[in-house]
Design a protein around this motif. Structure first.
Motif, PDB file in Angstrom:
ATOM      1  N   UNK A 239      32.735  39.598  37.643  1.00  0.00           N
ATOM      2  CA  UNK A 239      32.020  39.580  36.657  1.00  0.00           C
ATOM      3  C   UNK A 239      31.113  41.351  36.234  1.00  0.00           C
ATOM      4  N   UNK A 240      31.788  41.998  34.906  1.00  0.00           N
ATOM      5  CA  UNK A 240      30.368  42.797  34.987  1.00  0.00           C
ATOM      6  C   UNK A 240      28.692  42.599  34.099  1.00  0.00           C
ATOM      7  N   UNK A 241      28.722  41.059  34.455  1.00  0.00           N
ATOM      8  CA  UNK A 241      27.331  40.807  33.916  1.00  0.00           C
ATOM      9  C   UNK A 241      26.722  39.347  34.554  1.00  0.00           C
ATOM     10  N   UNK A 242      25.499  39.936  34.842  1.00  0.00           N
ATOM     11  CA  UNK A 242      24.894  38.528  35.273  1.00  0.00           C
ATOM     12  C   UNK A 242      25.436  36.867  34.959  1.00  0.00           C
ATOM     13  N   UNK A 243      26.163  36.797  33.357  1.00  0.00           N
ATOM     14  CA  UNK A 243      25.813  35.397  33.152  1.00  0.00           C
ATOM     15  C   UNK A 243      27.489  34.848  33.807  1.00  0.00           C
ATOM     16  N   UNK A 244      28.181  35.932  34.258  1.00  0.00           N
ATOM     17  CA  UNK A 244      30.006  35.963  34.771  1.00  0.00           C
ATOM     18  C   UNK A 244      30.430  34.928  34.127  1.00  0.00           C
ATOM     19  N   UNK A 245      30.329  34.755  32.541  1.00  0.00           N
ATOM     20  CA  UNK A 245      31.534  34.249  31.688  1.00  0.00           C
ATOM     21  C   UNK A 245      32.782  34.847  31.253  1.00  0.00           C
ATOM     22  N   UNK A 246      33.213  35.953  31.861  1.00  0.00           N
ATOM     23  CA  UNK A 246      34.664  36.234  31.262  1.00  0.00           C
ATOM     24  C   UNK A 246      35.369  37.438  32.858  1.00  0.00           C
ATOM     25  N   UNK A 247      34.839  37.134  33.735  1.00  0.00           N
ATOM     26  CA  UNK A 247      35.586  37.435  35.263  1.00  0.00           C
ATOM     27  C   UNK A 247      36.595  38.617  35.061  1.00  0.00           C
ATOM     28  N   UNK A 248      36.089  39.414  35.342  1.00  0.00           N
ATOM     29  CA  UNK A 248      36.854  40.327  34.468  1.00  0.00           C
ATOM     30  C   UNK A 248      37.732  41.749  34.923  1.00  0.00           C
ATOM     31  N   UNK A 249      37.162  41.407  36.373  1.00  0.00           N
ATOM     32  CA  UNK A 249      38.548  41.868  37.297  1.00  0.00           C
ATOM     33  C   UNK A 249      39.142  40.673  38.311  1.00  0.00           C
ATOM     34  N   UNK A 250      40.434  40.736  39.392  1.00  0.00           N
ATOM     35  CA  UNK A 250      40.860  39.729  39.751  1.00  0.00           C
ATOM     36  C   UNK A 250      41.190  40.921  40.677  1.00  0.00           C
ATOM     37  N   UNK A 251      41.587  39.377  42.196  1.00  0.00           N
ATOM     38  CA  UNK A 251      42.687  40.333  42.862  1.00  0.00           C
ATOM     39  C   UNK A 251      44.051  39.751  43.472  1.00  0.00           C
ATOM     40  N   UNK A 252      44.416  39.800  44.280  1.00  0.00           N
ATOM     41  CA  UNK A 252      45.589  39.218  44.478  1.00  0.00           C
ATOM     42  C   UNK A 252      46.234  37.874  45.112  1.00  0.00           C
ATOM     43  N   UNK A 253      45.077  37.559  45.649  1.00  0.00           N
ATOM     44  CA  UNK A 253      44.309  36.148  46.262  1.00  0.00           C
ATOM     45  C   UNK A 253      45.293  36.055  47.679  1.00  0.00           C
ATOM     46  N   UNK A 254      44.345  35.005  48.604  1.00  0.00           N
ATOM     47  CA  UNK A 254      44.968  34.865  49.716  1.00  0.00           C
ATOM     48  C   UNK A 254      44.989  33.095  50.361  1.00  0.00           C
ATOM     49  N   UNK A 255      46.163  32.641  50.766  1.00  0.00           N
ATOM     50  CA  UNK A 255      46.640  31.652  50.407  1.00  0.00           C
ATOM     51  C   UNK A 255      45.652  31.111  52.112  1.00  0.00           C
ATOM     52  N   UNK A 256      44.909  29.594  52.079  1.00  0.00           N
ATOM     53  CA  UNK A 256      44.076  29.134  52.698  1.00  0.00           C
ATOM     54  C   UNK A 256      45.360  27.332  53.061  1.00  0.00           C
ATOM     55  N   UNK A 257      45.000  27.132  54.279  1.00  0.00           N
ATOM     56  CA  UNK A 257      46.044  25.987  53.853  1.00  0.00           C
ATOM     57  C   UNK A 257      45.047  25.294  55.591  1.00  0.00           C
ATOM     58  N   UNK A 258      45.143  24.157  54.873  1.00  0.00           N
ATOM     59  CA  UNK A 258      44.243  23.377  56.240  1.00  0.00           C
ATOM     60  C   UNK A 258      45.134  22.331  55.990  1.00  0.00           C
ATOM     61  N   UNK A 259      45.538  21.726  57.325  1.00  0.00           N
ATOM     62  CA  UNK A 259      46.436  20.893  58.188  1.00  0.00           C
ATOM     63  C   UNK A 259      45.175  19.425  58.247  1.00  0.00           C
ATOM     64  N   UNK A 260      45.653  18.583  58.129  1.00  0.00           N
ATOM     65  CA  UNK A 260      44.978  17.099  59.060  1.00  0.00           C
ATOM     66  C   UNK A 260      45.710  16.869  59.692  1.00  0.00           C
TER      67      UNK A 260
END
Length: 121
Positions: free
Chosen positions: A100-121
């Motif tokens: 986010x381009x600000x300290x208030x962090x309300x708009x979240x201007x940029x995003x990554x593509x994501x990474x998968x986390x899988x937790x098995x029981x």
């Protein structure tokens, strides 16, 4: 051009640990003031996990991960990390890095593509 690239996801047993990385490029004095991690599980809405600022000691966490996850940064490498400890099956999700381009962090201007986390029981 701003880019966020996540890595470090994988399959882990409950109680295990992972460290996610978010490598950034294109950061200047005027952008990406606050960095955050979000996650989205199948069939659920995306939720905020943690946030950090490049120029201060500020950190913030959602209650469900406090004491288990730690967000950190390496200013020299322009990289933000999320250490995931004591993982639970309910932590299974795609984890996204955001900026986010600000300290208030309300708009979240940029995003990554994501990474998968899988937790098995």
């Amino acid at each position: 051009q701003v880019q966020l690239v996540e890595s470090g996801g994988g399959l882990v047993q409950a109680g295990g640990s992972l460290r996610l990385s978010c490598a950034t490029s294109g950061r200047t004095t005027f952008n990406m003031y606050t960095m955050g991690w979000f996650r989205q599980a199948p069939g659920k809405e995306r939720e905020f996990v943690a946030a950090i600022r490049w120029t201060s000691t500020f950190t913030q966490y959602v209650d469900s991960v406090k004491g288990r996850f730690t967000i950190s940064k390496d200013n020299a490498k322009n990289t933000v990390y999320l250490q995931l400890n004591s993982l639970k099956p309910e932590d299974t999700a795609t984890y996204y890095c955001a900026a986010d381009n600000s300290a208030t962090a309300k708009t979240w201007d940029y995003w990554g593509q994501g990474t998968q986390v899988t937790v098995s029981s």
